[in-house]
Scaffold this motif. Structure first.
Motif, short mmCIF file in Angstrom:
data_model
loop_
_atom_site.label_atom_id
_atom_site.label_comp_id
_atom_site.label_asym_id
_atom_site.label_seq_id
_atom_site.Cartn_x
_atom_site.Cartn_y
_atom_site.Cartn_z
N GLU A 110 21.40 29.09 27.07
CA GLU A 110 20.68 30.38 26.68
C GLU A 110 21.22 31.53 27.04
O GLU A 110 22.14 31.77 28.06
CB GLU A 110 19.41 30.35 27.47
CG GLU A 110 18.45 29.02 27.03
CD GLU A 110 17.83 29.26 25.70
OE1 GLU A 110 18.17 30.27 24.97
OE2 GLU A 110 16.80 28.53 25.68
N MET A 111 20.97 32.63 26.34
CA MET A 111 21.53 33.98 26.67
C MET A 111 20.57 35.08 26.80
O MET A 111 19.58 34.86 25.53
CB MET A 111 22.71 34.22 25.72
CG MET A 111 23.47 35.61 26.10
SD MET A 111 24.77 36.15 24.95
CE MET A 111 25.48 37.66 25.65
N PHE A 112 20.37 35.97 27.64
CA PHE A 112 19.19 36.97 27.84
C PHE A 112 19.60 38.35 27.59
O PHE A 112 20.81 38.46 27.92
CB PHE A 112 18.36 36.51 28.90
CG PHE A 112 17.81 35.30 29.31
CD1 PHE A 112 16.45 34.86 28.73
CD2 PHE A 112 18.62 34.15 29.62
CE1 PHE A 112 15.99 33.69 28.66
CE2 PHE A 112 18.02 32.85 29.71
CZ PHE A 112 16.80 32.70 29.31
N ILE A 113 18.63 39.04 27.20
CA ILE A 113 18.88 40.45 27.02
C ILE A 113 19.13 41.47 28.26
O ILE A 113 20.11 42.20 28.32
CB ILE A 113 17.66 41.08 26.30
CG1 ILE A 113 18.00 42.68 25.52
CG2 ILE A 113 16.62 41.48 27.13
CD1 ILE A 113 19.04 42.39 24.36
N ALA A 114 18.69 40.89 29.36
CA ALA A 114 19.25 41.34 30.63
C ALA A 114 19.10 40.38 31.88
O ALA A 114 18.27 39.45 31.71
CB ALA A 114 18.14 42.57 31.16
N PRO A 115 19.71 40.47 33.05
CA PRO A 115 19.64 39.65 33.91
C PRO A 115 18.12 39.10 34.49
O PRO A 115 17.90 37.84 34.64
CB PRO A 115 20.38 40.18 35.21
CG PRO A 115 21.48 41.26 34.36
CD PRO A 115 20.53 41.63 33.30
N VAL A 116 17.40 40.14 34.58
CA VAL A 116 15.99 40.02 34.96
C VAL A 116 15.23 38.82 34.32
O VAL A 116 14.47 38.08 34.85
CB VAL A 116 15.09 41.36 35.29
CG1 VAL A 116 14.85 41.74 33.76
CG2 VAL A 116 13.73 40.84 36.02
N VAL A 182 16.34 29.49 43.69
CA VAL A 182 16.91 30.41 42.73
C VAL A 182 18.47 30.81 43.32
O VAL A 182 19.34 30.86 42.69
CB VAL A 182 16.06 31.56 42.15
CG1 VAL A 182 16.99 32.62 41.49
CG2 VAL A 182 15.07 30.95 41.14
N LEU A 183 18.18 31.42 44.44
CA LEU A 183 19.50 31.99 45.05
C LEU A 183 20.46 30.83 45.51
O LEU A 183 21.58 30.97 45.11
CB LEU A 183 19.07 32.60 46.36
CG LEU A 183 18.66 34.07 46.31
CD1 LEU A 183 17.55 34.61 45.25
CD2 LEU A 183 18.66 34.48 47.77
N TYR A 194 25.04 36.23 43.32
CA TYR A 194 24.80 37.08 42.21
C TYR A 194 23.25 37.73 42.10
O TYR A 194 23.03 38.66 41.80
CB TYR A 194 25.39 36.72 40.74
CG TYR A 194 26.54 36.58 40.72
CD1 TYR A 194 27.49 37.49 40.26
CD2 TYR A 194 27.31 35.30 40.96
CE1 TYR A 194 28.79 37.56 40.08
CE2 TYR A 194 28.77 35.05 40.82
CZ TYR A 194 29.44 36.33 40.38
OH TYR A 194 30.91 36.19 40.15
N VAL A 195 22.28 36.67 42.52
CA VAL A 195 20.97 36.97 42.46
C VAL A 195 20.33 37.77 43.65
O VAL A 195 20.61 36.94 44.83
CB VAL A 195 20.10 35.87 42.14
CG1 VAL A 195 18.61 36.29 41.99
CG2 VAL A 195 20.49 34.96 40.72
N SER A 196 20.24 39.05 43.77
CA SER A 196 19.58 39.46 44.91
C SER A 196 18.15 39.29 45.17
O SER A 196 17.47 38.67 44.24
CB SER A 196 19.94 41.16 44.95
OG SER A 196 19.05 41.51 43.86
N ASN A 197 17.63 39.52 46.14
CA ASN A 197 16.35 39.16 46.41
C ASN A 197 15.48 40.51 45.80
O ASN A 197 14.39 40.21 45.25
CB ASN A 197 15.87 39.65 47.86
CG ASN A 197 16.38 38.49 48.91
OD1 ASN A 197 16.20 37.40 48.52
ND2 ASN A 197 17.02 38.80 50.23
N GLN A 198 16.06 41.56 45.39
CA GLN A 198 15.15 42.91 44.58
C GLN A 198 15.04 42.18 43.21
O GLN A 198 14.30 42.38 42.56
CB GLN A 198 16.14 44.04 44.63
CG GLN A 198 16.03 44.63 46.02
CD GLN A 198 16.93 44.11 46.91
OE1 GLN A 198 17.83 43.15 46.64
NE2 GLN A 198 16.79 44.63 48.17
N LEU A 199 16.30 41.55 42.76
CA LEU A 199 16.30 41.22 41.56
C LEU A 199 15.39 39.93 41.21
O LEU A 199 14.41 39.76 40.22
CB LEU A 199 17.67 40.41 40.91
CG LEU A 199 17.73 40.00 39.52
CD1 LEU A 199 17.39 40.82 38.55
CD2 LEU A 199 19.22 39.40 39.40
#
Length: 207
Positions: A110-116, A182-183, A194-199
């Motif tokens: 899959e590919m997404f429009i944005a990381p979130v 997830v992390l 690459y995945v921050s807590n904020q994201l």
């Protein structure tokens, strides 16, 4: 026919029979992998996964990469350039923020429009699996990263260590458990943090 000729004929027949058996086994394995979506259909385009010609590699104008820009990060890890840190395989699931097939630069994932949106899909996928009964780290990872293409044992050990749980511990789909999963999984899949807590928090608020 003398004994020497008979021996040669017998050996030749054995070689042909063995070759036919091996070929049949290989064809069955290929068929089974294709059924599971692990190989492209017979006769399909076999060019590299990150190259497509259907849309001249044009991304939507609102595409956002991991760095906040709008270009495709071709040198980044696969999950990062696709905004899909969990490397979710392409399916017909209508994920929010999912790029349509004609704009997807990857033939398998899959590919997404944005990381979130990629993180959101990863959270929902893990949450669904836990709720349907795959509520231990081995049960989750054996489906997520099958042994035919991963070192699943090492993967499981890493995730258990990151979550500080045993292999038999029953997981609950709480926000904290999903965050740790997830992390950890994103780190294994992409070789970095690459995945921050904020994201994660932004993505979780969208589920």
């Amino acid at each position: 026919m003398d004994k020497k000729q008979k021996k040669i004929l017998f050996i030749s027949g054995g070689v042909l029979t063995t070759g036919a058996i091996v070929t049949t086994v290989l064809l069955v394995r290929i068929r089974n992998r294709r059924k599971r979506g692990l190989l492209p259909p017979s006769g399909s385009d076999t060019r590299p996964a990150n190259i497509l010609s259907t849309n001249n590699n044009t991304l939507p104008s609102n595409f956002q990469n991991w760095n906040g820009g709008n270009t495709y990060l071709s040198n980044a890890p696969r999950g990062i350039r696709n905004n899909n840190p969990g490397n979710l395989i392409y399916t017909k699931i209508k994920w929010n923020g999912k790029l349509p097939k004609e704009q997807n630069k990857d033939r398998r994932f899959e590919m997404f429009i944005a990381p979130v949106y990629g993180v959101r899909a990863m959270i929902k996928d893990l949450k669904h699996d836990i709720e349907k009964g795959k509520n231990t780290v081995p049960a989750l990872i054996e489906e997520y990263a099958p042994k035919f293409e991963n070192n699943t044992t090492a993967y499981i050990n890493t995730v258990c260590k990151d979550l500080k749980v045993s292999k038999t511990a029953k997981l609950l789909p709480t926000k904290n458990t999903l965050r740790l999963l997830v992390l950890s999984i994103a780190r294994v899949e992409n070789g970095g943090n690459y995945v921050s807590n904020q994201l994660f928090d932004r993505a979780y608020s969208m589920i």
